[in-house]
Design an enzyme around this catalytic site. Sequence first.
Site, PDB file in Angstrom:
ATOM      1  N   TYR A  10       0.822  -1.229   0.000  1.00 22.88           N
ATOM      2  CA  TYR A  10       0.000   0.000   0.000  1.00 22.88           C
ATOM      3  C   TYR A  10       0.859   1.285   0.000  1.00 22.88           C
ATOM      4  O   TYR A  10       0.838   2.053  -0.968  1.00 22.88           O
ATOM      5  CB  TYR A  10      -0.924  -0.057   1.210  1.00 22.88           C
ATOM      6  CG  TYR A  10      -1.763   1.178   1.478  1.00 22.88           C
ATOM      7  CD1 TYR A  10      -2.322   1.931   0.442  1.00 22.88           C
ATOM      8  CD2 TYR A  10      -2.029   1.560   2.795  1.00 22.88           C
ATOM      9  CE1 TYR A  10      -3.110   3.040   0.718  1.00 22.88           C
ATOM     10  CE2 TYR A  10      -2.822   2.664   3.065  1.00 22.88           C
ATOM     11  CZ  TYR A  10      -3.356   3.406   2.028  1.00 22.88           C
ATOM     12  OH  TYR A  10      -4.129   4.504   2.304  1.00 22.88           O
ATOM     13  N   ILE A  11       1.606   1.505   1.052  1.00 24.58           N
ATOM     14  CA  ILE A  11       2.309   2.791   1.156  1.00 24.58           C
ATOM     15  C   ILE A  11       3.533   2.810   0.235  1.00 24.58           C
ATOM     16  O   ILE A  11       3.793   3.800  -0.449  1.00 24.58           O
ATOM     17  CB  ILE A  11       2.691   3.077   2.627  1.00 24.58           C
ATOM     18  CG1 ILE A  11       1.440   2.968   3.519  1.00 24.58           C
ATOM     19  CG2 ILE A  11       3.324   4.458   2.768  1.00 24.58           C
ATOM     20  CD1 ILE A  11       1.725   2.977   5.010  1.00 24.58           C
ATOM     21  N   PHE A  77       9.770  -0.511   3.719  1.00 21.07           N
ATOM     22  CA  PHE A  77       8.369  -0.681   4.119  1.00 21.07           C
ATOM     23  C   PHE A  77       8.049  -2.132   4.497  1.00 21.07           C
ATOM     24  O   PHE A  77       7.107  -2.364   5.253  1.00 21.07           O
ATOM     25  CB  PHE A  77       7.428  -0.316   2.964  1.00 21.07           C
ATOM     26  CG  PHE A  77       7.465   1.133   2.555  1.00 21.07           C
ATOM     27  CD1 PHE A  77       6.650   2.051   3.188  1.00 21.07           C
ATOM     28  CD2 PHE A  77       8.295   1.570   1.538  1.00 21.07           C
ATOM     29  CE1 PHE A  77       6.664   3.393   2.821  1.00 21.07           C
ATOM     30  CE2 PHE A  77       8.313   2.905   1.157  1.00 21.07           C
ATOM     31  CZ  PHE A  77       7.495   3.816   1.797  1.00 21.07           C
ATOM     32  N   ALA A  78       8.768  -3.091   3.897  1.00 23.01           N
ATOM     33  CA  ALA A  78       8.360  -4.500   4.004  1.00 23.01           C
ATOM     34  C   ALA A  78       8.217  -4.929   5.461  1.00 23.01           C
ATOM     35  O   ALA A  78       9.202  -4.932   6.205  1.00 23.01           O
ATOM     36  CB  ALA A  78       9.395  -5.383   3.303  1.00 23.01           C
ATOM     37  N   ASN A  96      10.017 -11.695  11.065  1.00 19.04           N
ATOM     38  CA  ASN A  96       9.954 -10.928   9.814  1.00 19.04           C
ATOM     39  C   ASN A  96      10.413  -9.480  10.011  1.00 19.04           C
ATOM     40  O   ASN A  96      11.307  -9.000   9.318  1.00 19.04           O
ATOM     41  CB  ASN A  96       8.513 -10.948   9.300  1.00 19.04           C
ATOM     42  CG  ASN A  96       8.392 -10.353   7.916  1.00 19.04           C
ATOM     43  OD1 ASN A  96       8.877 -10.923   6.953  1.00 19.04           O
ATOM     44  ND2 ASN A  96       7.768  -9.191   7.818  1.00 19.04           N
ATOM     45  N   TYR A 145       3.575  -5.979  17.455  1.00 15.23           N
ATOM     46  CA  TYR A 145       3.820  -5.160  16.253  1.00 15.23           C
ATOM     47  C   TYR A 145       4.593  -3.899  16.637  1.00 15.23           C
ATOM     48  O   TYR A 145       5.644  -3.600  16.064  1.00 15.23           O
ATOM     49  CB  TYR A 145       2.488  -4.808  15.583  1.00 15.23           C
ATOM     50  CG  TYR A 145       2.620  -3.738  14.529  1.00 15.23           C
ATOM     51  CD1 TYR A 145       3.400  -3.945  13.398  1.00 15.23           C
ATOM     52  CD2 TYR A 145       1.982  -2.498  14.678  1.00 15.23           C
ATOM     53  CE1 TYR A 145       3.537  -2.950  12.437  1.00 15.23           C
ATOM     54  CE2 TYR A 145       2.113  -1.511  13.721  1.00 15.23           C
ATOM     55  CZ  TYR A 145       2.896  -1.739  12.614  1.00 15.23           C
ATOM     56  OH  TYR A 145       3.036  -0.753  11.669  1.00 15.23           O
ATOM     57  N   ASN A 174      -2.701   7.162  11.203  1.00 17.20           N
ATOM     58  CA  ASN A 174      -3.573   6.289  10.387  1.00 17.20           C
ATOM     59  C   ASN A 174      -3.524   6.686   8.921  1.00 17.20           C
ATOM     60  O   ASN A 174      -4.007   7.756   8.552  1.00 17.20           O
ATOM     61  CB  ASN A 174      -5.003   6.351  10.911  1.00 17.20           C
ATOM     62  CG  ASN A 174      -5.163   5.552  12.181  1.00 17.20           C
ATOM     63  OD1 ASN A 174      -4.482   5.808  13.163  1.00 17.20           O
ATOM     64  ND2 ASN A 174      -6.028   4.554  12.160  1.00 17.20           N
ATOM     65  N   ARG A 223      -8.947   9.232  15.627  1.00 19.99           N
ATOM     66  CA  ARG A 223      -7.669   8.933  14.985  1.00 19.99           C
ATOM     67  C   ARG A 223      -7.256  10.105  14.105  1.00 19.99           C
ATOM     68  O   ARG A 223      -8.078  10.941  13.723  1.00 19.99           O
ATOM     69  CB  ARG A 223      -7.794   7.676  14.089  1.00 19.99           C
ATOM     70  CG  ARG A 223      -8.060   6.390  14.850  1.00 19.99           C
ATOM     71  CD  ARG A 223      -6.809   5.932  15.587  1.00 19.99           C
ATOM     72  NE  ARG A 223      -7.006   4.686  16.296  1.00 19.99           N
ATOM     73  CZ  ARG A 223      -7.496   4.597  17.541  1.00 19.99           C
ATOM     74  NH1 ARG A 223      -7.847   5.684  18.199  1.00 19.99           N
ATOM     75  NH2 ARG A 223      -7.629   3.428  18.123  1.00 19.99           N
ATOM     76  N   ASP A 287      -7.677  -1.111  21.208  1.00 21.06           N
ATOM     77  CA  ASP A 287      -7.839   0.200  20.554  1.00 21.06           C
ATOM     78  C   ASP A 287      -7.768   1.327  21.585  1.00 21.06           C
ATOM     79  O   ASP A 287      -8.650   1.441  22.438  1.00 21.06           O
ATOM     80  CB  ASP A 287      -9.216   0.296  19.863  1.00 21.06           C
ATOM     81  CG  ASP A 287      -9.256  -0.366  18.506  1.00 21.06           C
ATOM     82  OD1 ASP A 287      -8.185  -0.600  17.922  1.00 21.06           O
ATOM     83  OD2 ASP A 287     -10.370  -0.642  18.020  1.00 21.06           O
TER      84      ASP A 287
HETATM   85  N1  UFG Z   1     -12.881   0.351  13.120  1.00 22.41           N
HETATM   86  C1  UFG Z   1     -14.208  -0.002  13.126  1.00 22.41           C
HETATM   87  N2  UFG Z   1     -14.627  -0.935  12.214  1.00 22.41           N
HETATM   88  C2  UFG Z   1     -13.794  -1.519  11.308  1.00 22.41           C
HETATM   89  C3  UFG Z   1     -12.433  -1.144  11.305  1.00 22.41           C
HETATM   90  C4  UFG Z   1     -12.006  -0.211  12.232  1.00 22.41           C
HETATM   91  O1  UFG Z   1     -15.001   0.501  13.939  1.00 22.41           O
HETATM   92  O2  UFG Z   1     -14.247  -2.373  10.514  1.00 22.41           O
HETATM   93  C5  UFG Z   1     -12.399   1.356  14.079  1.00 22.41           C
HETATM   94  C6  UFG Z   1     -11.338   0.796  15.023  1.00 22.41           C
HETATM   95  O3  UFG Z   1     -11.947   0.176  16.127  1.00 22.41           O
HETATM   96  C7  UFG Z   1     -10.552   2.061  15.378  1.00 22.41           C
HETATM   97  C8  UFG Z   1     -10.645   2.917  14.091  1.00 22.41           C
HETATM   98  O4  UFG Z   1     -11.759   2.396  13.371  1.00 22.41           O
HETATM   99  O5  UFG Z   1     -11.201   2.732  16.408  1.00 22.41           O
HETATM  100  C9  UFG Z   1      -9.405   2.829  13.212  1.00 22.41           C
HETATM  101  O6  UFG Z   1      -9.095   1.455  12.988  1.00 22.41           O
HETATM  102  P1  UFG Z   1      -8.066   0.944  11.872  1.00 22.41           P
HETATM  103  O7  UFG Z   1      -8.041  -0.551  11.955  1.00 22.41           O
HETATM  104  O8  UFG Z   1      -8.393   1.563  10.565  1.00 22.41           O
HETATM  105  O9  UFG Z   1      -6.671   1.560  12.331  1.00 22.41           O
HETATM  106  P2  UFG Z   1      -5.896   1.401  13.730  1.00 22.41           P
HETATM  107  O10 UFG Z   1      -6.003   2.738  14.413  1.00 22.41           O
HETATM  108  O11 UFG Z   1      -6.316   0.241  14.501  1.00 22.41           O
HETATM  109  O12 UFG Z   1      -4.437   1.016  13.240  1.00 22.41           O
HETATM  110  C10 UFG Z   1      -3.531   1.897  12.663  1.00 22.41           C
HETATM  111  C11 UFG Z   1      -2.604   1.129  11.729  1.00 22.41           C
HETATM  112  C12 UFG Z   1      -1.750   0.165  12.513  1.00 22.41           C
HETATM  113  C13 UFG Z   1      -1.042   0.877  13.622  1.00 22.41           C
HETATM  114  C14 UFG Z   1      -2.012   1.644  14.469  1.00 22.41           C
HETATM  115  C15 UFG Z   1      -1.291   2.486  15.476  1.00 22.41           C
HETATM  116  O13 UFG Z   1      -3.344   0.442  10.762  1.00 22.41           O
HETATM  117  O14 UFG Z   1      -0.804  -0.425  11.665  1.00 22.41           O
HETATM  118  O15 UFG Z   1      -2.803   2.520  13.667  1.00 22.41           O
HETATM  119  O16 UFG Z   1      -1.975   2.434  16.659  1.00 22.41           O
HETATM  120  F1  UFG Z   1      -0.377   0.026  14.414  1.00 22.41           F
END
Ligand code: UFG
Length: 333
Positions: A10-11, A77-78, A96, A145, A174, A223, A287
């Site tokens: 992606y990125i 990035f990998a 990894n 992670y 995010n 976020r 979260d």
């Molecule tokens: N959410 C939902 N429904 C979904 C998906 C997400 O309600 O189907 C909510 C999550 O609970 C969270 C918010 O949307 O509150 C954002 O969730 P994401 O999964 O999109 O992103 P995250 O904040 O969990 O994760 C991101 C990156 C990770 C990184 C993290 C840092 O994707 O790689 O931020 O905390 F580790």
Amino acid sequence: MILITGGAGYIGSHLAMALLESGNDIVIFDSLELGHIEIINILKKYGNVKFIQGNLKNIDDIRGVFLVNKIDSVVHFAAYSQVAESVNNPQKYYYNNVYGTLNLLNAMKEFGVNKIVFSSTAATYGEPEYVPIDENHPQRPINAYGNSKLMVERIMDDYDRAYGIKSVRLRYFNVAGADSKARIGEWHEPETHLIPNILKADENKTFKMFGTDYDTPDGTCVRDYINVEDLANAHIKALEYLNRSGKTDYFNLGTGQGDSVKDVFNACEDVLGRKVPLEICPRRAGDPAKLVADNKKALSILGWKPEKTLFDSINSANEWEKRLAKIKSGIVL
Ligand code: UFG
């Protein structure tokens, strides 16, 4: 030449596109376990890309890249990046993300390459003690992670001191959106991220909102959604910074603004012009309520500034979703 590991993801693919559009030659190294050959084939239409399939866990795969290409700097990035998976399978993440990066750094050392930009994450900060989060916030990850990324940051400090390998670590918040011409975008199987999950939802697949009882203004998590093209630009600024200053450093990459899950949901409905079927679900484990970046350091030292709005990100993600559906069904490349 610039080496991009994970450039089929992606990125990484958005940085690849930005570098190609400004006339750079690039080498992409990707195992294609999570990246997609279709993305490489699209990138090839826009400039000089050399693609090498390999795995960082095999030192000879990555040594081979340095052996036959004149690499000046690396953007790495990998990695695996699913928080929940990392908790259940830390072995996979350390092997990894940490061992793989060690192989990369050792190959760089062997071949005298001393500049690397690294994808780090807000997850290295753990549960926030204050927001917005600046770079001095304590780094105490709460999952494997985040730990794996922090370990790499520490290794990079030691490799700078001992071997003079200079790194810029970019701590993403995010990441959102897609290429503004919808040529490439986010493609995870399965998808777990908020925006694509809302956009993909329909009468057969309800969108699940995880938690509406957080201590935030509307009860849903807040976020900081940073656009992927803005993020790609920050990597170009980081490469310029390394070339200019020759110094190791680390920066938060976010907009400095927080949006709640409900804000994002409503904005997606506006972009789609339809109602999205919604199911309110319990909180998702791990979260934090609120993650917002203090991005002043990147603004002042890298001279980087995010340009795109949340709307831009949702709009481009939506255009990409339409194209991705066609790519998957073999209609277009
Ligand atoms: N959410 C939902 N429904 C979904 C998906 C997400 O309600 O189907 C909510 C999550 O609970 C969270 C918010 O949307 O509150 C954002 O969730 P994401 O999964 O999109 O992103 P995250 O904040 O969990 O994760 C991101 C990156 C990770 C990184 C993290 C840092 O994707 O790689 O931020 O905390 F580790």
